[in-house]
Scaffold this motif. Structure first.
Motif, PDB file in Angstrom:
ATOM      1  N   LEU A  61       1.007  -1.414   0.455  1.00 18.91           N
ATOM      2  CA  LEU A  61      -0.158   0.220  -0.122  1.00 18.91           C
ATOM      3  C   LEU A  61       1.059   1.133   0.347  1.00 18.91           C
ATOM      4  CD1 LEU A  61      -2.834   1.129   0.098  1.00 18.91           C
ATOM      5  CD2 LEU A  61      -2.509   1.223   2.817  1.00 18.91           C
ATOM      6  N   GLY A  62       0.361   1.972  -0.642  1.00 18.44           N
ATOM      7  CA  GLY A  62       1.530   3.434  -0.626  1.00 18.44           C
ATOM      8  C   GLY A  62       0.698   4.621  -1.608  1.00 18.44           C
TER       9      GLY A  62
ATOM     10  N   SER B  51       0.448  11.254  -5.296  1.00 12.32           N
ATOM     11  CA  SER B  51      -0.848  12.024  -5.184  1.00 12.32           C
ATOM     12  C   SER B  51      -0.082  13.107  -6.428  1.00 12.32           C
ATOM     13  CB  SER B  51      -0.612  13.327  -4.220  1.00 12.32           C
ATOM     14  OG  SER B  51       1.228  13.755  -4.178  1.00 12.32           O
ATOM     15  N   PHE B  52       0.919  12.157  -7.712  1.00 11.08           N
ATOM     16  CA  PHE B  52       0.668  12.393  -9.234  1.00 11.08           C
ATOM     17  C   PHE B  52      -0.275  11.753  -9.126  1.00 11.08           C
ATOM     18  CE2 PHE B  52       5.263  14.133  -8.757  1.00 11.08           C
ATOM     19  CZ  PHE B  52       4.786  15.937  -8.636  1.00 11.08           C
TER      20      PHE B  52
ATOM     21  N   THR C 202       1.401   8.258 -10.902  1.00  7.04           N
ATOM     22  CA  THR C 202       2.705   8.374 -11.559  1.00  7.04           C
ATOM     23  C   THR C 202       3.947   7.672 -10.442  1.00  7.04           C
ATOM     24  OG1 THR C 202       3.002  10.214 -13.680  1.00  7.04           O
ATOM     25  CG2 THR C 202       4.783  10.119 -12.508  1.00  7.04           C
ATOM     26  N   SER C 203       4.678   6.355 -11.079  1.00 11.64           N
ATOM     27  CA  SER C 203       5.829   6.650 -10.015  1.00 11.64           C
ATOM     28  C   SER C 203       6.462   7.561 -10.369  1.00 11.64           C
ATOM     29  CB  SER C 203       6.086   4.858 -10.343  1.00 11.64           C
ATOM     30  OG  SER C 203       7.152   4.415  -9.239  1.00 11.64           O
ATOM     31  N   GLU C 204       7.619   7.548  -9.534  1.00 16.92           N
ATOM     32  CA  GLU C 204       8.992   8.279  -9.708  1.00 16.92           C
ATOM     33  C   GLU C 204      10.624   7.437  -9.286  1.00 16.92           C
ATOM     34  OE1 GLU C 204       8.771  12.803  -8.385  1.00 16.92           O
ATOM     35  OE2 GLU C 204       8.021  11.771  -7.473  1.00 16.92           O
TER      36      GLU C 204
ATOM     37  N   LYS D 159       8.589   2.031  -8.697  1.00 16.34           N
ATOM     38  CA  LYS D 159       8.082   1.446  -6.944  1.00 16.34           C
ATOM     39  C   LYS D 159       7.613   0.650  -7.213  1.00 16.34           C
ATOM     40  CE  LYS D 159       9.200   6.163  -5.181  1.00 16.34           C
ATOM     41  NZ  LYS D 159       8.141   7.439  -4.748  1.00 16.34           N
ATOM     42  N   HIS D 160       6.973  -0.204  -5.865  1.00 20.95           N
ATOM     43  CA  HIS D 160       6.327  -0.779  -5.415  1.00 20.95           C
ATOM     44  C   HIS D 160       5.233  -1.102  -6.134  1.00 20.95           C
ATOM     45  CE1 HIS D 160       9.076  -1.759  -1.708  1.00 20.95           C
ATOM     46  NE2 HIS D 160       9.813  -2.319  -2.965  1.00 20.95           N
TER      47      HIS D 160
ATOM     48  N   SER E  31       3.611   5.159   3.108  1.00 19.08           N
ATOM     49  CA  SER E  31       4.311   5.850   2.398  1.00 19.08           C
ATOM     50  C   SER E  31       6.079   6.189   2.214  1.00 19.08           C
ATOM     51  CB  SER E  31       3.949   7.252   2.568  1.00 19.08           C
ATOM     52  OG  SER E  31       4.947   7.854   3.779  1.00 19.08           O
ATOM     53  N   ALA E  32       6.199   4.842   3.901  1.00 18.35           N
ATOM     54  CA  ALA E  32       6.929   4.690   4.020  1.00 18.35           C
ATOM     55  C   ALA E  32       8.168   3.484   3.264  1.00 18.35           C
ATOM     56  CB  ALA E  32       7.583   3.842   5.625  1.00 18.35           C
TER      57      ALA E  32
ATOM     58  N   GLU F 294       2.938  -2.633   4.270  1.00 16.06           N
ATOM     59  CA  GLU F 294       2.129  -1.537   5.012  1.00 16.06           C
ATOM     60  C   GLU F 294       0.326  -1.346   5.411  1.00 16.06           C
ATOM     61  OE1 GLU F 294       2.876  -1.843   1.697  1.00 16.06           O
ATOM     62  OE2 GLU F 294       4.797  -0.843   1.406  1.00 16.06           O
TER      63      GLU F 294
ATOM     64  N   ARG G  46      -3.449  16.537  -1.311  1.00 19.56           N
ATOM     65  CA  ARG G  46      -2.265  16.968  -1.050  1.00 19.56           C
ATOM     66  C   ARG G  46      -1.188  18.565  -1.657  1.00 19.56           C
ATOM     67  NH1 ARG G  46       2.699  17.454   1.201  1.00 19.56           N
ATOM     68  NH2 ARG G  46       4.597  16.724   0.090  1.00 19.56           N
TER      69      ARG G  46
HETATM   70  C1  LIG Z   1       0.748  11.882   0.035  1.00 17.96           C
HETATM   71  C2  LIG Z   1       1.937  11.362  -0.636  1.00 17.96           C
HETATM   72  C3  LIG Z   1       2.085  11.247  -1.805  1.00 17.96           C
HETATM   73  C4  LIG Z   1       2.772  11.225  -2.354  1.00 17.96           C
HETATM   74  N1  LIG Z   1       2.997  11.105  -3.988  1.00 17.96           N
HETATM   75  C5  LIG Z   1       3.736   9.903  -4.451  1.00 17.96           C
HETATM   76  C6  LIG Z   1       3.679  10.845  -6.001  1.00 17.96           C
HETATM   77  O1  LIG Z   1       2.846  10.554  -6.708  1.00 17.96           O
HETATM   78  N2  LIG Z   1       4.516   9.418  -6.524  1.00 17.96           N
HETATM   79  C7  LIG Z   1       6.181   8.608  -6.276  1.00 17.96           C
HETATM   80  O2  LIG Z   1       6.255   8.458  -6.954  1.00 17.96           O
HETATM   81  N3  LIG Z   1       5.968   9.344  -5.300  1.00 17.96           N
HETATM   82  C8  LIG Z   1       5.029   9.426  -4.238  1.00 17.96           C
HETATM   83  N4  LIG Z   1       4.673   9.823  -3.459  1.00 17.96           N
HETATM   84  C9  LIG Z   1       6.074   8.330  -2.081  1.00 17.96           C
HETATM   85  C10 LIG Z   1       5.160   7.181  -2.332  1.00 17.96           C
HETATM   86  O3  LIG Z   1       4.404   6.803  -1.818  1.00 17.96           O
HETATM   87  C11 LIG Z   1       6.623   5.796  -1.266  1.00 17.96           C
HETATM   88  O4  LIG Z   1       7.879   6.415  -2.044  1.00 17.96           O
HETATM   89  C12 LIG Z   1       6.369   5.039  -1.662  1.00 17.96           C
HETATM   90  O5  LIG Z   1       7.066   4.649  -0.412  1.00 17.96           O
HETATM   91  C13 LIG Z   1       5.981   4.152  -2.089  1.00 17.96           C
HETATM   92  O6  LIG Z   1       5.500   3.017  -1.899  1.00 17.96           O
HETATM   93  P1  LIG Z   1       6.097   1.480  -2.884  1.00 17.96           P
HETATM   94  O7  LIG Z   1       7.409   1.853  -2.999  1.00 17.96           O
HETATM   95  O8  LIG Z   1       5.057   0.499  -1.737  1.00 17.96           O
HETATM   96  O9  LIG Z   1       4.878   1.927  -4.223  1.00 17.96           O
HETATM   97  C14 LIG Z   1       4.089  10.124  -1.981  1.00 17.96           C
HETATM   98  C15 LIG Z   1       3.908  10.062  -0.454  1.00 17.96           C
HETATM   99  C16 LIG Z   1       3.356  10.952  -0.226  1.00 17.96           C
HETATM  100  C17 LIG Z   1       2.712  10.613   1.374  1.00 17.96           C
END
Ligand SMILES: Cc1cc2nc3c(=O)[nH]c(=O)nc-3n(C[C@H](O)[C@H](O)[C@H](O)COP(=O)(O)O)c2cc1C
Length: 199
Positions: free
Chosen positions: A39-40, A43-44, A58-60, A63-64, A92-93, A101, A179
């Motif tokens: 779970l993550g 906000s893009f 969008t994943s920067e 990401k998982h 978001s950790a 998560e 956000r």
């Molecule tokens: C409110 C919020 C919004 C976020 N939006 C993004 C986003 O749009 N893209 C991104 O790559 N990471 C974003 N992040 C960071 C990811 O949630 C964080 O890297 C997370 O560990 C990703 O989890 P995953 O690897 O399990 O997918 C955001 C974090 C928070 C707290």
């Protein structure tokens, strides 16, 4: 004033995310290769269209959530609300693949109907999605970036009964969080109505 690549130091922080604000938070649930829930928050994220209902995030970097949605072909969206703020933040950790998560944030799993991926049971609303595409984004020159865009088609919608009023989802009662820039968030606390000229 103006802010751009020609003078990035005019402001201490890039104002982009504070201007495109508030942004809804895609609280994305997936399953990894071993079937462990992930779970993550993203906000893009936005709704992209109707009929079929499409949403995207969008994943920067890879990401998982991106890898799982691409490889499993499905993901869930859960509405992040004021009451679930701490859980959203915990989720978001940056933890290794296989860390659950949902469990870390003390969240019960909601059982999906059409797909295997769970959603946040405590959330006022959640969507089951089938992945339509998971693609690498490019900049305007066509140069690939470490940015990956996932589009999902909504195949099922879950709403907690207490948020249905007169046949409508009561968004303000759910108090969704959104956000903004820096470390800022906004909460939706009221709704107002505006009719269109051609209504
Ligand atoms: C409110 C919020 C919004 C976020 N939006 C993004 C986003 O749009 N893209 C991104 O790559 N990471 C974003 N992040 C960071 C990811 O949630 C964080 O890297 C997370 O560990 C990703 O989890 P995953 O690897 O399990 O997918 C955001 C974090 C928070 C707290």
């Amino acid at each position: 004033m103006h802010y751009g690549k020609d003078r990035p130091s005019i402001l201490p922080h890039d104002p982009f995310k504070a201007i495109i604000a508030p942004r809804p938070i895609g609280w994305i649930g997936t399953l990894n290769g071993d079937g462990v829930p992930n779970l993550g928050p993203y906000s893009f994220f936005s709704a992209l269209g109707n009929n079929p209902h499409l949403i995207g995030f969008t994943s920067e970097g890879q990401k998982h959530s991106y890898v799982n949605a691409r490889d499993r072909g499905e993901f869930t969206f859960s509405l992040a609300t004021e009451a679930l703020t701490d859980a959203m933040n915990i989720s978001s950790a940056a933890v290794p693949d296989g860390a659950n998560e949902f469990e870390m944030a003390g969240l019960e799993l909601g059982k999906s109907i059409e797909i295997a991926t769970p959603f946040v049971a405590a959330s006022p609303a959640a969507l089951e999605c089938v992945t339509v595409s998971a693609t690498q984004l490019t900049d305007r020159h066509g140069t690939p970036m470490e940015r990956y865009f996932v589009i999902g088609e909504v195949v099922q919608t879950h709403i907690r009964d207490e948020y249905i009023r007169d046949g409508r989802f009561d968004t303000a009662a759910a108090r969704p969080i959104a956000r903004m820039g820096y470390r800022d968030y906004a909460t939706v606390t009221e709704a107002w109505e505006l009719t269109r000229p051609d209504d």
